[in-house]
Motif scaffolding. Structure first.
Motif, PDB file in Angstrom:
ATOM      1  N   ALA A 969       0.827  -1.206   0.000  1.00  0.00           N
ATOM      2  CA  ALA A 969       0.000   0.000   0.000  1.00  0.00           C
ATOM      3  C   ALA A 969       0.864   1.261   0.000  1.00  0.00           C
ATOM      4  O   ALA A 969       0.557   2.244  -0.702  1.00  0.00           O
ATOM      5  N   ILE A 970       1.955   1.247   0.768  1.00  0.00           N
ATOM      6  CA  ILE A 970       2.839   2.421   0.826  1.00  0.00           C
ATOM      7  C   ILE A 970       3.488   2.657  -0.528  1.00  0.00           C
ATOM      8  O   ILE A 970       3.579   3.799  -1.011  1.00  0.00           O
ATOM      9  N   ALA A 971       3.933   1.586  -1.187  1.00  0.00           N
ATOM     10  CA  ALA A 971       4.577   1.729  -2.506  1.00  0.00           C
ATOM     11  C   ALA A 971       3.600   2.270  -3.542  1.00  0.00           C
ATOM     12  O   ALA A 971       3.935   3.139  -4.356  1.00  0.00           O
ATOM     13  N   VAL A 972       2.359   1.765  -3.517  1.00  0.00           N
ATOM     14  CA  VAL A 972       1.353   2.256  -4.460  1.00  0.00           C
ATOM     15  C   VAL A 972       1.061   3.734  -4.212  1.00  0.00           C
ATOM     16  O   VAL A 972       0.926   4.533  -5.143  1.00  0.00           O
ATOM     17  N   HIS A 973       0.982   4.113  -2.926  1.00  0.00           N
ATOM     18  CA  HIS A 973       0.727   5.515  -2.585  1.00  0.00           C
ATOM     19  C   HIS A 973       1.861   6.415  -3.084  1.00  0.00           C
ATOM     20  O   HIS A 973       1.613   7.514  -3.622  1.00  0.00           O
ATOM     21  N   LYS A 974       3.104   5.973  -2.918  1.00  0.00           N
ATOM     22  CA  LYS A 974       4.248   6.772  -3.389  1.00  0.00           C
ATOM     23  C   LYS A 974       4.212   6.943  -4.900  1.00  0.00           C
ATOM     24  O   LYS A 974       4.499   8.020  -5.424  1.00  0.00           O
ATOM     25  N   LYS A 977       1.557   9.500  -5.744  1.00  0.00           N
ATOM     26  CA  LYS A 977       2.003  10.849  -5.390  1.00  0.00           C
ATOM     27  C   LYS A 977       3.021  11.365  -6.386  1.00  0.00           C
ATOM     28  O   LYS A 977       2.996  12.527  -6.806  1.00  0.00           O
ATOM     29  N   ARG A 978       3.941  10.474  -6.788  1.00  0.00           N
ATOM     30  CA  ARG A 978       4.955  10.864  -7.760  1.00  0.00           C
ATOM     31  C   ARG A 978       4.336  11.221  -9.107  1.00  0.00           C
ATOM     32  O   ARG A 978       4.699  12.221  -9.741  1.00  0.00           O
ATOM     33  N   ALA A 979       3.367  10.437  -9.536  1.00  0.00           N
ATOM     34  CA  ALA A 979       2.688  10.721 -10.806  1.00  0.00           C
ATOM     35  C   ALA A 979       1.934  12.045 -10.739  1.00  0.00           C
ATOM     36  O   ALA A 979       1.922  12.829 -11.697  1.00  0.00           O
ATOM     37  N   LYS A 980       1.327  12.333  -9.596  1.00  0.00           N
ATOM     38  CA  LYS A 980       0.596  13.588  -9.422  1.00  0.00           C
ATOM     39  C   LYS A 980       1.543  14.782  -9.471  1.00  0.00           C
ATOM     40  O   LYS A 980       1.241  15.810 -10.101  1.00  0.00           O
ATOM     41  N   ASN A 981       2.697  14.638  -8.850  1.00  0.00           N
ATOM     42  CA  ASN A 981       3.680  15.737  -8.862  1.00  0.00           C
ATOM     43  C   ASN A 981       4.221  15.986 -10.259  1.00  0.00           C
ATOM     44  O   ASN A 981       4.398  17.131 -10.688  1.00  0.00           O
ATOM     45  N   LEU A 982       4.492  14.899 -10.977  1.00  0.00           N
ATOM     46  CA  LEU A 982       4.985  15.053 -12.351  1.00  0.00           C
ATOM     47  C   LEU A 982       3.954  15.744 -13.236  1.00  0.00           C
ATOM     48  O   LEU A 982       4.293  16.598 -14.064  1.00  0.00           O
ATOM     49  N   LYS A 983       2.685  15.404 -13.042  1.00  0.00           N
ATOM     50  CA  LYS A 983       1.622  16.020 -13.822  1.00  0.00           C
ATOM     51  C   LYS A 983       1.511  17.511 -13.510  1.00  0.00           C
ATOM     52  O   LYS A 983       1.371  18.340 -14.406  1.00  0.00           O
ATOM     53  N   ALA A 984       1.594  17.842 -12.217  1.00  0.00           N
ATOM     54  CA  ALA A 984       1.520  19.259 -11.827  1.00  0.00           C
ATOM     55  C   ALA A 984       2.707  20.037 -12.377  1.00  0.00           C
ATOM     56  O   ALA A 984       2.569  21.163 -12.857  1.00  0.00           O
ATOM     57  N   ARG A 985       3.907  19.413 -12.355  1.00  0.00           N
ATOM     58  CA  ARG A 985       5.093  20.080 -12.877  1.00  0.00           C
ATOM     59  C   ARG A 985       4.977  20.307 -14.383  1.00  0.00           C
ATOM     60  O   ARG A 985       5.362  21.353 -14.906  1.00  0.00           O
ATOM     61  N   GLY A 986       4.401  19.332 -15.073  1.00  0.00           N
ATOM     62  CA  GLY A 986       4.205  19.481 -16.522  1.00  0.00           C
ATOM     63  C   GLY A 986       3.265  20.616 -16.845  1.00  0.00           C
ATOM     64  O   GLY A 986       3.487  21.385 -17.784  1.00  0.00           O
TER      65      GLY A 986
END
Length: 993
Positions: A969-974, A977-986
């Motif tokens: 669950a922790i790995a999936v959450h990370k 979160k990483r995908a969300k940050n990359l999308k926001a940065r894009g």
């Protein structure tokens, strides 16, 4: 206190207290409080009128700039709530005081901005009498003068107030006309003072003019258009773009009759005069100016066409000559070339109408006489654009050629002969062009064939220089054959019979001679051309206008070819089918031309009229007694793969055949079918092939049969549902399914007989017939009455439908799912939730199946219905999720795969509240397979956990996950979160760009 203020000013008081920390807010609040205190001390009642009087009194005294700005700000808010009667009675005093204040503090932007607000308020409140006073003139002048103020906020406020006075119904008619007149006079003086060195004021005013134009009177718009036309100059390209945009806005918002053709024509002339200077620039300002230039020309020429089509047509050659220069390779890029080509296409669609085309044709065949017409001059410009110097813009130029061809249609000849020849030359040497240009070459060739017609095209570019002795060693145009095959429609069948068919015969003779002379390569190439020419026949039979006159002379040749030349049989059958289809389509009442008669519409698109279709259909029907036996014999000699084209021809021909002939043919087929079924002397393979053939023929004839014949066919075909041959079974079920489409009334009367036969035939079902059997079942489920026997029938076939969801054939799986949903919808519509619960109970019973395959299929069926009824699944099958989660403990990977699919559907479709109830059990079951990489189980588990997190929350999923699997669950959450940050940065990077 705020409650001591008049109700209208309480919001202002609250706002000023909120902003009192700033110096401006503090000063404004102090002014408001001081006025209120002064009113109270004098024994007055705090009212908006009293506040206005106090503020005006304060304004009459000399104050510093900050205090005056605060007083004017408060006054602008107070005057909004003062009655118009007071403002009218005190107009002179208020006007003089405001004028004096704004002149004294003309350097203060705040005083100017809020003072203009006060000016707007008192002007809007006045009646006609006030407009005769000098103060009103001074107020409007000060309002207009600030419309070009260098301070942006002041300028924006002034322009907004001017547009409000003219655009909104706040002034009486005479007063609005006075403001409009003063605004136009101010624009004229500002435009007149504009020089090449100082265009700032004019550019500032042009923005207001664009917003103001829709609200001006017709006379004012015409005056404004003349003023704007004088500003057209290429010296300042930024201003030119604004001027052209303003003119375009004036034209768009004007009625066609309100702006004279003379004025528009003059503006067009002025713009065309500067085009050579305009297109030389390559900077951003020039780029924008050219786009405005093209947009203006489009609007102006369209408006000219609405006023006087002859004038717009006369301007087209000049416009094409000017815009054509944009298509030359330049540093300004491809965008402007595309825009220029789009403009040409639009103008062709608008301005090239019947009178212009007739004028060019009436000039006669002489090119010299035609050159004087507007259309011929336009065509000359387009021909110029096809020269090699424009090669890099061919993808744009060819779009213009397509527009011309589509507009002229059959009238394109001989006007576009030179253009077509040049396109043919380009098409032959297109390998050096860009991919975009090559694509447009293909589209243009299609337009040439469609609009010019094959007869005229092959006159301009014959397939061979000597059609009487064709030779592949000479330069030829046989490369046109694929284009002809794809795009010919509405052509003359007589042309094919008289010109192309003799050529095909010559080529066949040459091929045979080359083969006899041991030249196999040449023989193959020539025979390929022979086949290519014959492949044109189906296209020539589409919407051919001379079918009734040309077909009789061709019919015998077609019959002989079908019988004796297997290589050409497919072309002939497709030609017959196309001919019948075209006649039936044109004869039907469903037309796609609502605004014109059928004959006119047919002539415009090059197709057959309704009368021609009826004559053609009658002619074809007269040959039915000849062609149907030939086609029947051909169907019996070809392979199963080649039979489809023959059957299609039979099916189409049967629809137009006289009833007596059709019944005779059908009876012969039925006799052979029944005799074959009872013949014991034939080999099994031979019997199977014969049955399949006769059922295929029955299927082809079936749509055209009458009810009595269809009923006879039903009785004859139902015994074959249990035939030991899969091919025969498949055709029998297909016949029943097609009967439900074409003879539903008859089949409905047989439901009581058909239902038990389908149930009985299940035991003998072969895989080849599954899809068509499921389609029959689907139709039965749709039309059967919803009574007790319906549920009995569903119970009998449900297992088959469930297993169909696991079939290897994709279409069979799709049909099974469709049947499931259809059954559920019927049960829901007829019996409500109770009947639907019974269906879910039947499917849940499948989970107790004796085979893994049945259990897996039941889970898939439940997944589909869960998706369909996700909102009601808690009511319909409350035990469903608990039951399916148990299956994750199965040792069968097939069952687990289906269970994972169900979990994936549930995580997406079910409501979050329902998911939370079963979250613990679902995750505990999923993590059992989180470490198994076979069949991608590990990845599937991660995807489902991720979706559960999206539907609920990370915290809830983490809490429901067993301790030893929390890392998952922790790995999936990370990862989420990483995908969300990359999308926001894009998105941030896109914003910066």
């Amino acid at each position: 206190a705020a409650d001591q203020e008049p109700p209208e000013l309480q919001q202002l008081s609250t706002e000023l207290k909120r902003t009192s920390s700033s110096p401006e807010g503090k000063a404004r609040l102090a002014v408001l409080m001081a006025i209120r205190q002064a009113i109270v001390e004098r024994g007055g009642t705090p009212s908006c009128a009293a506040y206005a009087a106090g503020l005006m009194s304060s304004l009459s005294q000399q104050h510093d700039e900050e205090t005056t700005a605060a007083v004017v700000y408060v006054l602008s808010h107070v005057l909004q709530n003062v009655s118009q009667t007071v403002l009218r009675s005190k107009f002179i005093g208020i006007a003089d005081l405001l004028l004096a204040t704004m002149q004294y503090h003309d350097g203060s932007a705040s005083v100017a901005r809020h003072g203009l607000h006060c000016v707007h308020l008192i002007i809007a409140a006045q009646e006609v009498e006030a407009w005769r006073t000098p103060q009103m003139g001074q107020l409007t002048e000060i309002l207009l003068s600030h419309a070009v103020d260098p301070r942006p906020k002041v300028r924006k406020a002034a322009q907004g107030f001017v547009m409000s006075l003219i655009g909104q119904d706040v002034l009486p008619g005479e007063a609005k006309a006075a403001v409009e007149s003063k605004a136009l006079s101010f624009c004229a003086s500002t435009f007149k003072a504009c020089t090449s060195a100082d265009t700032v004021s004019t550019q500032q005013l042009l923005g207001m003019v664009k917003e103001l134009a829709p609200n001006l009177s017709p006379k004012a718009k015409q005056s404004l258009l003349l003023q704007l036309a004088k500003l057209i100059s290429a010296e300042d390209k930024t201003m030119l773009a604004q001027v052209l945009g303003a003119i375009e806005t004036v034209l768009q918002c004007s009625d066609p009759a309100s702006v004279s053709e003379k004025h528009i024509n003059k503006a067009v002339t002025s713009v065309l005069d500067i085009h050579s200077q305009l297109i030389t620039g390559s900077d951003a300002a020039a780029h924008e100016a050219i786009k405005a230039y093209l947009s203006f020309l489009s609007q102006a020429i369209e408006r000219l066409h609405a006023l006087d089509p002859s004038v717009s047509a006369a301007r087209l050659p000049d416009v094409f000559a000017a815009v054509g220069e944009l298509l030359l390779p330049r540093a300004i890029g491809d965008e402007l070339a595309v825009a220029g080509a789009n403009l040409m296409c639009d103008l062709i669609d608008v301005c090239v109408h019947g009178a212009v085309i007739e004028e060019a044709h009436e000039a006669g065949p002489s090119p010299v006489k035609r050159a004087d017409t507007s259309l011929e001059r336009v065509i000359a410009q387009v021909l110029q654009l096809l020269q090699p110097s424009y090669r890099k813009s061919y993808h744009c130029v060819l779009c213009v050629v397509q527009s011309l061809l589509n507009r002229l249609h059959r009238q394109a000849a001989p006007l576009l002969d030179d253009v077509v020849k040049q396109v043919l030359h380009i098409a032959q040497n297109q390998k050096h062009l860009s991919q975009g240009a090559q694509d447009e070459v293909t589209h243009t060739m299609g337009s040439i064939v469609t609009n010019l017609g094959p007869e005229h095209l092959l006159t301009l570019a014959p397939l061979f220089p000597n059609m009487a002795a064709p030779s592949l060693t000479e330069r030829n145009h046989t490369w046109l054959l694929p284009y002809l095959k794809k795009h010919v429609r509405g052509a003359s069948l007589a042309f094919f019979a008289q010109q192309l068919l003799p050529l095909a015969d010559l080529l066949q003779q040459q091929a045979l001679a080359a083969e006899n002379d041991k030249r196999p390569v040449e023989a193959k190439n020539v025979m390929m051309l022979h086949h290519q020419i014959w492949s044109l026949l189906p296209s020539f039979c589409l919407d051919c206008t001379d079918l009734a006159t040309a077909f009789p002379s061709l019919a015998k040749r077609l019959g002989v070819t079908i019988e004796q030349e297997p290589d050409l049989r497919g072309f002939c059958c497709s030609a017959l089918a196309n001919a019948v289809k075209s006649c039936r389509a044109a004869s039907s009442s469903e037309g796609d031309t609502e605004m014109m008669g059928d004959d006119d519409a047919a002539a415009r698109r090059g197709g057959m009229s309704e009368e021609e279709a009826k004559k053609g259909s009658s002619c074809l029907a007269g040959f039915a007694k000849n062609f149907l036996p030939i086609l029947f014999n051909a169907a019996s000699t070809v392979s199963v793969l080649e039979r489809e084209q023959v059957l299609l021809a039979i099916a189409e021909y049967a629809l137009i055949t006289e009833r007596a002939h059709l019944n005779s043919f059908f009876q012969n087929v039925m006799k052979k079918l029944l005799s074959t079924a009872t013949d014991q002397g034939m080999m099994d393979t031979e019997v199977e092939e014969t049955k399949a053939l006769l059922l295929d023929l029955s299927l082809a004839l079936m749509p055209a049969l009458d009810t009595a014949s269809a009923e006879f066919l039903y009785k004859a075909v139902t015994p074959f549902l249990g035939d030991p041959s899969g091919a025969v079974q498949k055709r029998a079920y297909k016949l029943l399914q097609q009967m439900s489409l074409h003879h539903l009334g008859m089949l409905t009367t047989k439901l009581s007989d058909l239902q038990p036969q389908l149930v009985t035939a299940l035991n003998e079902l072969l895989p080849a017939a599954s899809k068509w059997r499921l389609r029959c079942i689907s139709k039965l489920c749709e039309v059967l009455p919803l009574d007790a026997s319906y549920l009995t029938f569903i119970g009998a076939i449900l297992g088959e439908v469930i297993l169909g969801t696991k079939q290897a054939a994709k279409k069979t799986r799709e049909t099974s799912f469709q049947v499931l949903v259809l059954i559920a919808q019927r049960l829901e519509g007829g019996g409500g939730a109770d009947k639907l619960k019974e269906l879910f109970s039947m499917l849940l019973a499948g989970l107790a199946g004796t085979t893994n395959h049945m259990v897996s299929a039941s889970v898939l069926a439940l997944s589909r219905l869960t998706y369909e009824y996700a909102e009601r699944i808690g009511e319909l099958a409350p035990e469903l999720l608990d039951t399916v989660t148990v299956l994750f403990q199965s040792k069968s990977r097939e069952i687990v795969t289906s269970a994972l699919g169900f979990a994936k559907v549930a995580s997406v479709a079910l409501a979050p509240s329902l998911l939370r109830q079963y979250l613990g059990g679902l995750i505990a079951s999923l993590v059992i397979w989180s470490g198994d990489s076979r069949n991608r189980f590990r990845l599937k588990v991660k995807v489902i956990v991720e979706r559960l997190m999206r539907r609920t929350s990370y915290e809830e999923v983490l809490a429901a996950t067993p301790e030893e699997h929390k890392k998952l669950a922790i790995a999936v959450h990370k990862r989420l979160k990483r995908a969300k940050n990359l999308k926001a940065r894009g998105k941030e990077e896109e914003g910066r760009l």
